[in-house]
Design a protein around this motif. Sequence first.
Motif, PDB file in Angstrom:
ATOM      1  N   LEU A  54       0.858  -1.180   0.000  1.00  0.00           N
ATOM      2  CA  LEU A  54       0.000   0.000   0.000  1.00  0.00           C
ATOM      3  C   LEU A  54       0.894   1.229   0.000  1.00  0.00           C
ATOM      4  O   LEU A  54       1.956   1.221   0.621  1.00  0.00           O
ATOM      5  CB  LEU A  54      -0.881   0.029   1.253  1.00  0.00           C
ATOM      6  CG  LEU A  54      -1.632  -1.234   1.624  1.00  0.00           C
ATOM      7  CD1 LEU A  54      -2.204  -1.109   3.024  1.00  0.00           C
ATOM      8  CD2 LEU A  54      -2.730  -1.502   0.633  1.00  0.00           C
ATOM      9  N   TRP A  55       0.449   2.292  -0.672  1.00  0.00           N
ATOM     10  CA  TRP A  55       1.209   3.533  -0.623  1.00  0.00           C
ATOM     11  C   TRP A  55       0.298   4.717  -0.903  1.00  0.00           C
ATOM     12  O   TRP A  55      -0.744   4.580  -1.527  1.00  0.00           O
ATOM     13  CB  TRP A  55       2.422   3.501  -1.572  1.00  0.00           C
ATOM     14  CG  TRP A  55       2.112   3.497  -3.038  1.00  0.00           C
ATOM     15  CD1 TRP A  55       2.157   4.571  -3.874  1.00  0.00           C
ATOM     16  CD2 TRP A  55       1.740   2.385  -3.853  1.00  0.00           C
ATOM     17  NE1 TRP A  55       1.827   4.195  -5.150  1.00  0.00           N
ATOM     18  CE2 TRP A  55       1.564   2.847  -5.159  1.00  0.00           C
ATOM     19  CE3 TRP A  55       1.519   1.037  -3.600  1.00  0.00           C
ATOM     20  CZ2 TRP A  55       1.189   2.018  -6.210  1.00  0.00           C
ATOM     21  CZ3 TRP A  55       1.146   0.208  -4.646  1.00  0.00           C
ATOM     22  CH2 TRP A  55       0.991   0.695  -5.928  1.00  0.00           C
ATOM     23  N   SER A  56       0.693   5.859  -0.409  1.00  0.00           N
ATOM     24  CA  SER A  56       0.034   7.151  -0.631  1.00  0.00           C
ATOM     25  C   SER A  56      -1.449   7.180  -0.252  1.00  0.00           C
ATOM     26  O   SER A  56      -2.181   8.011  -0.765  1.00  0.00           O
ATOM     27  CB  SER A  56       0.163   7.583  -2.099  1.00  0.00           C
ATOM     28  OG  SER A  56       1.495   7.736  -2.453  1.00  0.00           O
ATOM     29  N   HIS A  57      -1.922   6.325   0.581  1.00  0.00           N
ATOM     30  CA  HIS A  57      -3.326   6.266   1.022  1.00  0.00           C
ATOM     31  C   HIS A  57      -4.309   6.082  -0.129  1.00  0.00           C
ATOM     32  O   HIS A  57      -5.513   6.113   0.085  1.00  0.00           O
ATOM     33  CB  HIS A  57      -3.721   7.509   1.821  1.00  0.00           C
ATOM     34  CG  HIS A  57      -2.872   7.753   3.012  1.00  0.00           C
ATOM     35  ND1 HIS A  57      -2.862   6.911   4.100  1.00  0.00           N
ATOM     36  CD2 HIS A  57      -1.975   8.740   3.285  1.00  0.00           C
ATOM     37  CE1 HIS A  57      -2.019   7.380   4.992  1.00  0.00           C
ATOM     38  NE2 HIS A  57      -1.464   8.473   4.531  1.00  0.00           N
ATOM     39  N   ASN A  58      -3.823   5.951  -1.351  1.00  0.00           N
ATOM     40  CA  ASN A  58      -4.711   5.835  -2.501  1.00  0.00           C
ATOM     41  C   ASN A  58      -4.431   4.613  -3.368  1.00  0.00           C
ATOM     42  O   ASN A  58      -5.225   4.299  -4.239  1.00  0.00           O
ATOM     43  CB  ASN A  58      -4.604   7.081  -3.390  1.00  0.00           C
ATOM     44  CG  ASN A  58      -5.113   8.314  -2.687  1.00  0.00           C
ATOM     45  OD1 ASN A  58      -6.092   8.269  -1.967  1.00  0.00           O
ATOM     46  ND2 ASN A  58      -4.430   9.423  -2.888  1.00  0.00           N
ATOM     47  N   PHE A  59      -3.311   3.973  -3.175  1.00  0.00           N
ATOM     48  CA  PHE A  59      -2.895   2.899  -4.065  1.00  0.00           C
ATOM     49  C   PHE A  59      -2.650   1.611  -3.288  1.00  0.00           C
ATOM     50  O   PHE A  59      -2.170   1.642  -2.161  1.00  0.00           O
ATOM     51  CB  PHE A  59      -1.592   3.264  -4.794  1.00  0.00           C
ATOM     52  CG  PHE A  59      -1.706   4.485  -5.642  1.00  0.00           C
ATOM     53  CD1 PHE A  59      -2.133   4.398  -6.955  1.00  0.00           C
ATOM     54  CD2 PHE A  59      -1.374   5.734  -5.145  1.00  0.00           C
ATOM     55  CE1 PHE A  59      -2.229   5.515  -7.752  1.00  0.00           C
ATOM     56  CE2 PHE A  59      -1.469   6.866  -5.927  1.00  0.00           C
ATOM     57  CZ  PHE A  59      -1.903   6.751  -7.232  1.00  0.00           C
TER      58      PHE A  59
END
Length: 176
Positions: A54-59
Amino acid sequence: MDITSAIIGIISLALFVVPVILIQRNQKQQKRKHLQHFLYVAQQQQLKITQYDLWSHNFAIGIDTEQNILFYLKKQAEGEGMLLVHLSEVSACRLNNMNREVGGNRVIDLIELRFTFQGLGLREQAVVFYNREESMSLSEELLLAEKWRAIVSTKLQKPHPQRNNTAYKGGSAAFV
């Protein structure tokens, strides 16, 4: 040192430490919610994710190693987009790092994995890890893209049973 100075020092320290602790706890809760949502959406697609990032709270990206399917989820202002890539039909996976020189510094514009499929007429599909037009902050995206390129490459070298893709419009990959 008198008691008043000690109390002022303790209060000052608490005013600094407490917000940091609260921010960290909030970030952990957001990441946990993001992971739960990602796994829930994957489960709705009949996927059992065994490895993910998971990264950037969006991906979010993950793989169902049993079915040999890569699953990508992206939250956008207009909703969620997902991509299912049946790795048994992928002939190649490459990292696309679009960058340019500005004032002697390298500026990254786009980081993505591009999938080429074995079948004729199937167009390439991309999994975007970073796009400068959508986000100005770049942190771990290049390392994650390299990691997932390596994961996918190892899956491409192993034979897997063919899967019927009739449930997904667009053939081997469907971006919904």
